[in-house]
Design an enzyme around this catalytic site. Structure first.
Site, PDB file in Angstrom:
ATOM      1  CB  CYS A 137      -0.957  -0.005   1.177  1.00 52.47           C
ATOM      2  SG  CYS A 137      -0.150  -0.272   2.751  1.00 52.47           S
ATOM      3  CD  GLU A 181      -3.088   0.746  -4.240  1.00 50.87           C
ATOM      4  OE1 GLU A 181      -4.241   0.298  -4.135  1.00 50.87           O
ATOM      5  OE2 GLU A 181      -2.359   0.963  -3.260  1.00 50.87           O
TER       6      GLU A 181
HETATM    7  P1  NAI Z   1     -10.174  -5.829  -1.332  1.00 50.88           P
HETATM    8  O1  NAI Z   1     -10.068  -4.506  -0.708  1.00 50.88           O
HETATM    9  O2  NAI Z   1     -11.461  -6.144  -2.027  1.00 50.88           O
HETATM   10  O3  NAI Z   1      -9.899  -6.969  -0.229  1.00 50.88           O
HETATM   11  C1  NAI Z   1      -9.248  -6.752   0.999  1.00 50.88           C
HETATM   12  C2  NAI Z   1      -9.971  -7.529   2.090  1.00 50.88           C
HETATM   13  O4  NAI Z   1     -11.328  -7.079   2.157  1.00 50.88           O
HETATM   14  C3  NAI Z   1     -10.048  -9.033   1.865  1.00 50.88           C
HETATM   15  O5  NAI Z   1      -9.972  -9.698   3.108  1.00 50.88           O
HETATM   16  C4  NAI Z   1     -11.437  -9.204   1.285  1.00 50.88           C
HETATM   17  O6  NAI Z   1     -11.966 -10.493   1.488  1.00 50.88           O
HETATM   18  C5  NAI Z   1     -12.215  -8.170   2.062  1.00 50.88           C
HETATM   19  N1  NAI Z   1     -13.448  -7.709   1.429  1.00 50.88           N
HETATM   20  C6  NAI Z   1     -13.752  -7.648   0.112  1.00 50.88           C
HETATM   21  N2  NAI Z   1     -14.985  -7.174  -0.079  1.00 50.88           N
HETATM   22  C7  NAI Z   1     -15.519  -6.925   1.153  1.00 50.88           C
HETATM   23  C8  NAI Z   1     -16.752  -6.420   1.624  1.00 50.88           C
HETATM   24  N3  NAI Z   1     -17.722  -6.081   0.793  1.00 50.88           N
HETATM   25  N4  NAI Z   1     -16.925  -6.275   2.953  1.00 50.88           N
HETATM   26  C9  NAI Z   1     -15.952  -6.607   3.821  1.00 50.88           C
HETATM   27  N5  NAI Z   1     -14.751  -7.111   3.433  1.00 50.88           N
HETATM   28  C10 NAI Z   1     -14.540  -7.263   2.119  1.00 50.88           C
HETATM   29  O7  NAI Z   1      -8.954  -5.981  -2.321  1.00 50.88           O
HETATM   30  P2  NAI Z   1      -8.677  -7.136  -3.407  1.00 50.88           P
HETATM   31  O8  NAI Z   1      -9.922  -7.451  -4.145  1.00 50.88           O
HETATM   32  O9  NAI Z   1      -7.975  -8.236  -2.737  1.00 50.88           O
HETATM   33  O10 NAI Z   1      -7.652  -6.395  -4.357  1.00 50.88           O
HETATM   34  C11 NAI Z   1      -8.121  -5.392  -5.273  1.00 50.88           C
HETATM   35  C12 NAI Z   1      -7.135  -4.266  -5.339  1.00 50.88           C
HETATM   36  O11 NAI Z   1      -7.079  -3.602  -4.096  1.00 50.88           O
HETATM   37  C13 NAI Z   1      -5.707  -4.670  -5.621  1.00 50.88           C
HETATM   38  O12 NAI Z   1      -5.477  -4.818  -6.978  1.00 50.88           O
HETATM   39  C14 NAI Z   1      -4.940  -3.527  -5.010  1.00 50.88           C
HETATM   40  O13 NAI Z   1      -4.841  -2.474  -5.937  1.00 50.88           O
HETATM   41  C15 NAI Z   1      -5.786  -3.079  -3.862  1.00 50.88           C
HETATM   42  N6  NAI Z   1      -5.303  -3.570  -2.567  1.00 50.88           N
HETATM   43  C16 NAI Z   1      -4.727  -2.669  -1.720  1.00 50.88           C
HETATM   44  C17 NAI Z   1      -4.219  -3.096  -0.506  1.00 50.88           C
HETATM   45  C18 NAI Z   1      -3.564  -2.146   0.421  1.00 50.88           C
HETATM   46  O14 NAI Z   1      -2.845  -2.563   1.314  1.00 50.88           O
HETATM   47  N7  NAI Z   1      -3.785  -0.862   0.291  1.00 50.88           N
HETATM   48  C19 NAI Z   1      -4.249  -4.497  -0.098  1.00 50.88           C
HETATM   49  C20 NAI Z   1      -4.927  -5.352  -1.040  1.00 50.88           C
HETATM   50  C21 NAI Z   1      -5.418  -4.884  -2.227  1.00 50.88           C
END
Ligand code: NAI
Ligand code: MG
Length: 490
Positions: A293, A393
């Protein structure tokens, strides 16, 4: 031996989740496969939790909050957390191996992450018995004082890029403050968080205090954040999901900490130590293959040192070997086919819009690992400020270079996105560095060492990068609430 099976799958990986002190299957009986992203091989599986499982976990956490955990002294809470740190360290090599197998990151990075996870429990162990309130002087006829009470049941939604370390970063302060927790690791990487549940249990944590449920975001994650008995949600992940979590939490007036994405600048001024700046840039963008991030994904460089930086960065990027994390390759795979496609589409789109690709810019090929999700270290040069790849990002090993003509312009360019997570600057002029620190809109500023800081330094964003602070003493504010008691003396 085929590459995919060269690395042994450790015995005894968890296949159940941990609710109210018990290892349980999901109510539906469904499971989720977890894979090695370098080879595509299935390495384990865990339960696919739904609303019923979430209800059980939150009920357990609620019972423990008013029961055994409430009766546990702060000193004892601290002791349990200190034991947790020690047990993580005892099991560090196995945890690092599993973390690498499941996330793809180089084993040396995984080892660092496991040590940091232990460090969080150690740090917050020391705080458990030192959270204390104030007395407020109202004159001789009153006495007034504050209590720091745990906020209640806390939910922790964890991303796949730093599995155990993000879990520890939230659970450490939450448990230190006397909260209970329900943790939902990412569906791609749940194994080490499940093992942590076992470690906490061995360290003496009472049943129900820390529950780990596995499942998909839209199902288990959404049910957890919507649960009316959850008082605080700590979320790390993407901006759209963070907004959904915040809206869902609003329905039952739960507080949230949102640690979202970034497009963080690393500024190099003309007078910088270029050796340090090159080393810092490589780490800023290639750590965990850019899936960080706080990655430094924009190099903002003064024109007079642009060529010198590129002359060093391009060959250094080309020299990085892609490979399996357990071979301690310099760059591992991305987490999934989906993430690989996302990164490739960003770069292909930029190329089609005539952005200059100085190096990389294609899918990585690794011998005998054709099913892995590798992408080459990539530098996009002299990218204009309004380009999509500068504004969004990417979450991969893709550096965008932006050239500026003055330190003032560097600040304006650094601030020129919707994000504000971290910002770095390399210069020998401390006054310039501090002016940058004053004027840059971000939660952290690194001077002359990108990623400087650690467990004790507060971390969080501004703008679309979110709000609330994790790490350090600042994190505690999310996990206690202040109760003020005032009495009239008669
Ligand atoms: P995401 O934000 O959807 O997932 C992160 C967490 O949230 C996972 O545990 C997931 O199961 C959970 N989640 C997903 N939808 C949810 C909901 N409606 N309610 C509660 N929890 C929920 O991210 P994802 O799909 O893994 O990756 C997508 C993009 O997000 C990546 O390509 C990247 O750009 C970004 N990302 C950024 C991160 C950071 O540290 N800033 C970490 C992971 C992804
Ligand atoms: Mg998602």
């Amino acid at each position: 031996m085929s590459q995919a099976t060269r690395w042994a799958i450790p015995d005894g990986l968890p296949e159940k989740m941990f609710i109210d002190g018990q290892w349980v299957a999901s109510a539906s009986g469904r499971m989720i496969d977890t894979i090695d992203p370098a080879t595509g091989r299935v390495i384990g599986r865990f339960p696919d939790a739904n609303t019923d499982d979430v209800d059980r976990a939150v009920a357990g956490a609620r019972k423990a909050l008013g029961g055994e955990w409430r009766a546990t002294t702060p000193t004892m809470r601290g002791r349990i957390l200190a034991r947790t740190a020690a047990l993580i360290r005892e099991d560090a090599e196995r945890l690092a191996y599993i973390e690498t197998l499941e996330s793809g990151k180089p084993i040396r990075e995984a080892r660092g992450d496991i040590e940091t996870a232990a460090g969080y429990f150690e740090y917050y162990a020391g705080i458990a018995d030192k959270l204390q309130g104030d007395s407020i002087p109202l004159g001789p006829d009153f006495m007034s004082f504050t209590l720091h009470e745990p906020v209640g049941v806390t939910a922790h939604i964890i991303p796949w890029n730093f599995p155990l370390v993000t879990t520890a970063r939230g659970a450490g302060p939450a448990l230190a403050a006397g909260c209970t927790a329900v943790i939902k690791p990412a569906e791609q990487t749940s194994l080490t968080s499940l093992i942590l549940a076992d470690i906490l249990h061995q360290a003496g944590l009472p049943a129900g205090v820390c529950n780990v449920i596995t499942g998909y975001g839209a199902d288990a994650g959404a049910s957890l954040t919507a649960h009316p008995d959850v008082s605080h949600v700590t979320f790390t992940g993407s901006v759209p999901t963070g907004k959904t979590v915040m809206k869902t939490a609003a329905d039952h007036v739960a507080s949230v900490t949102l640690e979202l994405g970034g497009k963080s600048p690393l500024v190099v001024l003309a007078d910088a130590d270029l050796d340090a700046a090159v080393e810092g840039t490589l780490k800023a963008i290639y750590l965990n293959a850019g899936q960080v991030c706080s990655a430094g994904s924009r190099l903002v460089v003064e024109r007079s040192v642009h060529a010198a930086m590129m002359e060093r960065l391009v060959p250094a990027s080309e020299a990085l070997a892609l490979g399996h994390g357990l071979d301690d390759a310099q760059l591992g795979p991305l987490i999934s086919a989906e993430q690989l496609k996302k990164v490739a589409d960003y770069v292909d789109g930029a190329r089609a819009r005539s952005v200059s690709v100085a190096t990389g810019g294609h899918i990585g090929e690794v011998t005998d690992m054709e099913d892995g999700f590798f992408y080459t270290p990539t530098i996009l040069d002299q990218v204009s400020a309004d380009e999509k790849v500068v504004q969004e990002e990417i979450f991969g090993p893709v550096l965008c270079v932006q050239v500026v003509d003055s330190p003032e312009q560097a600040i304006a360019v650094a601030n020129g996105t919707d994000f504000g997570l971290v910002a770095g600057i390399y210069t020998r002029d401390i006054n310039r560095a501090l002016e940058f620190a004053r004027d840059v809109d971000s939660g952290q500023v690194f001077i002359n060492q990108f990623f400087a800081g650690g467990i004790a330094t507060p971390f969080g964003g501004t703008k679309q990068s979110g709000f609330g602070r994790e790490k350090g003493l600042a994190a505690m504010a999310s996990y206690y609430r202040v109760k003020c008691i005032t009495t009239r003396l008669t």
